[in-house]
Design a protein around this motif. Structure first.
Motif, PDB file in Angstrom:
ATOM      1  N   SER A   1      -0.843  70.820  36.717  1.00 24.09           N
ATOM      2  CA  SER A   1      -2.182  70.220  36.695  1.00 24.09           C
ATOM      3  C   SER A   1      -2.916  70.300  35.362  1.00 24.09           C
ATOM      4  O   SER A   1      -3.907  69.605  35.183  1.00 24.09           O
ATOM      5  N   PHE A   2      -2.429  71.104  34.441  1.00 25.76           N
ATOM      6  CA  PHE A   2      -3.186  71.236  33.184  1.00 25.76           C
ATOM      7  C   PHE A   2      -2.514  70.567  31.988  1.00 25.76           C
ATOM      8  O   PHE A   2      -3.053  70.581  30.892  1.00 25.76           O
ATOM      9  N   ILE A   3      -1.328  70.010  32.190  1.00 27.16           N
ATOM     10  CA  ILE A   3      -0.609  69.415  31.054  1.00 27.16           C
ATOM     11  C   ILE A   3      -0.902  67.911  30.997  1.00 27.16           C
ATOM     12  O   ILE A   3      -0.412  67.145  31.824  1.00 27.16           O
ATOM     13  N   ILE A   4      -1.658  67.535  29.994  1.00 23.23           N
ATOM     14  CA  ILE A   4      -2.154  66.151  29.824  1.00 23.23           C
ATOM     15  C   ILE A   4      -2.654  65.586  31.152  1.00 23.23           C
ATOM     16  O   ILE A   4      -2.252  64.508  31.592  1.00 23.23           O
ATOM     17  N   HIS A   5      -3.491  66.360  31.811  1.00 21.92           N
ATOM     18  CA  HIS A   5      -4.193  65.862  32.989  1.00 21.92           C
ATOM     19  C   HIS A   5      -5.614  66.396  32.897  1.00 21.92           C
ATOM     20  O   HIS A   5      -5.812  67.570  32.590  1.00 21.92           O
TER      21      HIS A   5
ATOM     22  N   LEU B   1      -3.236  73.282  23.748  1.00 21.09           N
ATOM     23  CA  LEU B   1      -1.883  72.949  24.215  1.00 21.09           C
ATOM     24  C   LEU B   1      -1.714  71.423  24.268  1.00 21.09           C
ATOM     25  O   LEU B   1      -0.746  70.863  23.760  1.00 21.09           O
ATOM     26  N   ASN B   2      -2.704  70.780  24.852  1.00 25.44           N
ATOM     27  CA  ASN B   2      -2.598  69.333  25.057  1.00 25.44           C
ATOM     28  C   ASN B   2      -2.686  68.548  23.757  1.00 25.44           C
ATOM     29  O   ASN B   2      -2.125  67.466  23.634  1.00 25.44           O
TER      30      ASN B   2
ATOM     31  N   SER C   1      -9.393  80.401  28.757  1.00 27.73           N
ATOM     32  CA  SER C   1     -10.387  79.371  29.089  1.00 27.73           C
ATOM     33  C   SER C   1      -9.832  77.979  28.803  1.00 27.73           C
ATOM     34  O   SER C   1      -8.697  77.816  28.372  1.00 27.73           O
ATOM     35  N   ASN C   2     -10.680  76.992  28.981  1.00 26.65           N
ATOM     36  CA  ASN C   2     -10.346  75.591  28.731  1.00 26.65           C
ATOM     37  C   ASN C   2      -9.792  75.333  27.344  1.00 26.65           C
ATOM     38  O   ASN C   2      -8.972  74.442  27.158  1.00 26.65           O
ATOM     39  N   GLU C   3     -10.269  76.145  26.385  1.00 25.89           N
ATOM     40  CA  GLU C   3      -9.803  75.969  25.005  1.00 25.89           C
ATOM     41  C   GLU C   3      -8.295  76.075  24.905  1.00 25.89           C
ATOM     42  O   GLU C   3      -7.662  75.404  24.108  1.00 25.89           O
TER      43      GLU C   3
END
Ligand SMILES: Cc1ncc(COP(=O)(O)O)c(C=O)c1O
Length: 382
Positions: free
Chosen positions: A209-213, A292-293, A285-287
Motif C-alpha cells: 500500500s505504500f509503494i507508489i500509491h 522511497l517513492n 513517518s510519511n517522509e
C-alpha cells in the motif's frame, strides 16, 4: 526411493526457485544476466532499524526463545502503524499476530480454516502461493477472473454463477500484485457484502500500500469488515526488510487466536533483534515513504522506456513496486521473456506465472538501480 506425499502431486517448485537456478547457471557460463524480475527491495532499511538490531544482539535475553505472539512493543508498533496509516483501531493484545513474513501467514491461515476438499477463491492473475498452499492443505482452488477491462477487480456477476457452497476463504490482494491495481473503499464494501452473503472469510493481502500509491487503505477500514475479513501486512516492501521476514495478520480476536493455534505449533518466536528493528521501522513517518517513492518513480520512468522499446503498453496511472505491461500481438509472455533472457541477458517475469489471465503480459520490478535499468534499455535498443 521414499515416495513423496500425495499432496505434492499437483504442487510445482516455486517458479522463481527454479528459474533462478537457470539464471545462476547462465551467469556461471559468463552471461551478464540482469534480473529485473523479482520484487526484493535493494534499498536499505533506515539507519535506526539497523542500529536497533545491532544493539539487541548484545542484550542477554536476545538469544533465548521469544514469545509466540511477539514482544508487546512489536504488537503495539503494529497497532500504531494501522492507526496512523490506515485509520484502523486494533487491540494490540488480541487482534494482531506478528508473522515471519506474510507468506508464512498464507499457510497458517489455510491450515487454521481449511479442511480437505474445502474450496478457496483465488485471483487469476495473483500471487502463486495462494494456490500452492491451498493444494498443500488438500483444499480446492477455484480461480476467479481479473482482467484489465474490469480494472482487475472481482466480477461479482461471474462469481455468483459459481457454486459457492463449499467456499471457505477468498484471497484478495489490493493493491494488487502483479498489476498494481487498487480497490477503493466502495470496492471493499462490495466485497464485504458478498462475503457476508456467502459466509466466506476474506483475506486481504496488503503488502504494497505504500509503494507508489497514495491513500493507503486497509480492508478493515470498512464498517463491519472485521466480522468476516482479516488482513495480512508486511514490512518487506514498506521498509525494505524482505530478508528480515516480518509481517502480521490482523483482525478479529477469535480468528487471530485460531491462527495462533497453528503458528505456535510451527515456530518458537522471532529473533529479538528483528523484532526491535521492526519496532523502529514501524515508527517511520510519511517522509520515509516519500523518499522511497522518489527513487521508485525515477526507476519507473526508465522501465516505461524499456517497455516502449519492446512495443509493450501499460497504464501510467497505476502504481506499485512493478510495472505490468501488455506485450505486442504475435508472441506469448514466456516466448518474449525467454527471448530477452537468451538474447539480451535480461530476466523479466512472464505474466503467466500468476495464472492464465497473465498471458499477454510481462512484469518488471523497480528493485533495480537506475544505472542497471539504463543498461537494460541499452541492451534492448541494440
Ligand atoms: C502479493 C504478495 N503477498 C505476499 C508476499 C510475501 O511477502 P512477505 O515478504 O511478507 O512474506 C509477496 C511477496 O512478494 C507478495 O507479492
Amino acid at each position: 526411493m521414499i515416495q513423496k506425499a500425495d499432496r505434492l502431486s499437483d504442487v510445482k517448485e516455486y517458479y522463481f526457485s527454479k528459474k533462478l537456478r537457470e539464471v545462476a547457471a547462465l551467469k556461471n557460463e559468463g552471461k551478464p544476466v540482469i534480473n529485473i524480475a523479482i520484487g526484493s527491495p535493494d534499498l536499505q532499511p533506515s539507519a535506526q532499524v539497523i542500529e536497533a538490531i545491532q544493539q539487541a544482539v548484545a542484550t542477554p535475553n536476545a538469544h533465548q526463545y521469544q514469545s509466540y505472539q511477539g514482544i508487546p512493543a512489536l504488537r503495539e508498533g503494529m497497532r500504531d502503524f494501522y492507526a496512523t496509516n490506515y485509520n484502523v483501531d486494533l487491540n494490540a493484545a488480541t487482534e494482531i499476530l506478528p508473522l515471519m513474513g506474510s507468506k508464512e501467514g498464507i499457510m497458517h491461515i489455510s491450515m487454521a480454516f481449511l479442511n480437505k476438499g474445502d474450496k478457496v477463491l483465488i485471483p487469476n492473475p495473483g500471487y502463486p502461493t495462494y494456490a500452492s498452499v491451498t493444494k498443500l492443505v488438500e483444499a480446492e482452488p477455484v480461480f476467479y477472473n481479473l482482467n484489465e477491462a474490469g480494472n482487475w477487480l472481482p466480477n461479482y456477476e461471474e462469481l455468483e454463477k459459481e457454486d459457492l457452497e463449499n467456499v471457505k476463504i477468498m484471497w484478495v490482494n489490493y493493491p494488487h500484485m502483479p498489476t498494481g491495481a487498487v480497490a477503493s473503499k466502495e470496492d471493499f464494501e462490495q466485497l464485504i457484502a458478498f462475503a457476508k452473503k456467502h459466509n466466506i472469510l476474506i483475506v486481504n493481502d496488503n503488502p504494497y500500500s505504500f509503494i507508489i500509491h497514495k491513500n493507503a487503505l486497509s480492508i478493515l477500514a470498512v464498517e463491519g469488515a472485521k466480522d468476516i475479513a482479516i488482513e495480512l501486512n508486511s514490512l518487506s516492501k514498506t521498509y525494505n526488510m524482505a530478508g528480515w521476514r516480518v509481517g502480521m495478520v490482523v483482525g478479529d480476536a477469535e480468528i487471530i487466536k485460531t491462527i495462533l493455534q497453528v503458528k505456535s505449533n510451527m515456530d518458537s518466536g522471532m529473533f529479538l533483534g528483528i523484532q526491535k528493528g521492526a519496532v523502529e521501522a514501524l515508527k517511520l513517518s510519511n517522509e520515509w515513504f516519500e523518499s522511497l517513492n522518489e527513487i521508485y518513480l525515477k526507476r519507473r520512468a526508465i522501465v516505461w522506456q524499456i517497455f516502449d522499446a519492446l512495443n509493450c503498453t501499460y497504464d501510467k496511472s497505476i502504481g506499485g513496486l512493478f510495472v505490468w505491461a501488455k506485450i505486442p500481438e504475435g508472441t506469448t509472455s514466456e516466448a518474449l521473456t525467454d527471448k530477452l533472457l537468451y538474447e539480451k541477458d535480461v530476466f523479466i517475469t512472464p505474466g503467466t506465472i500468476f495464472g492464465s489471465n497473465g498471458e499477454g503480459y510481462i512484469r518488471a520490478s523497480l528493485c533495480v538501480t537506475e544505472e542497471v535499468l539504463q543498461e537494460v534499455l541499452n541492451r534492448i535498443n541494440n
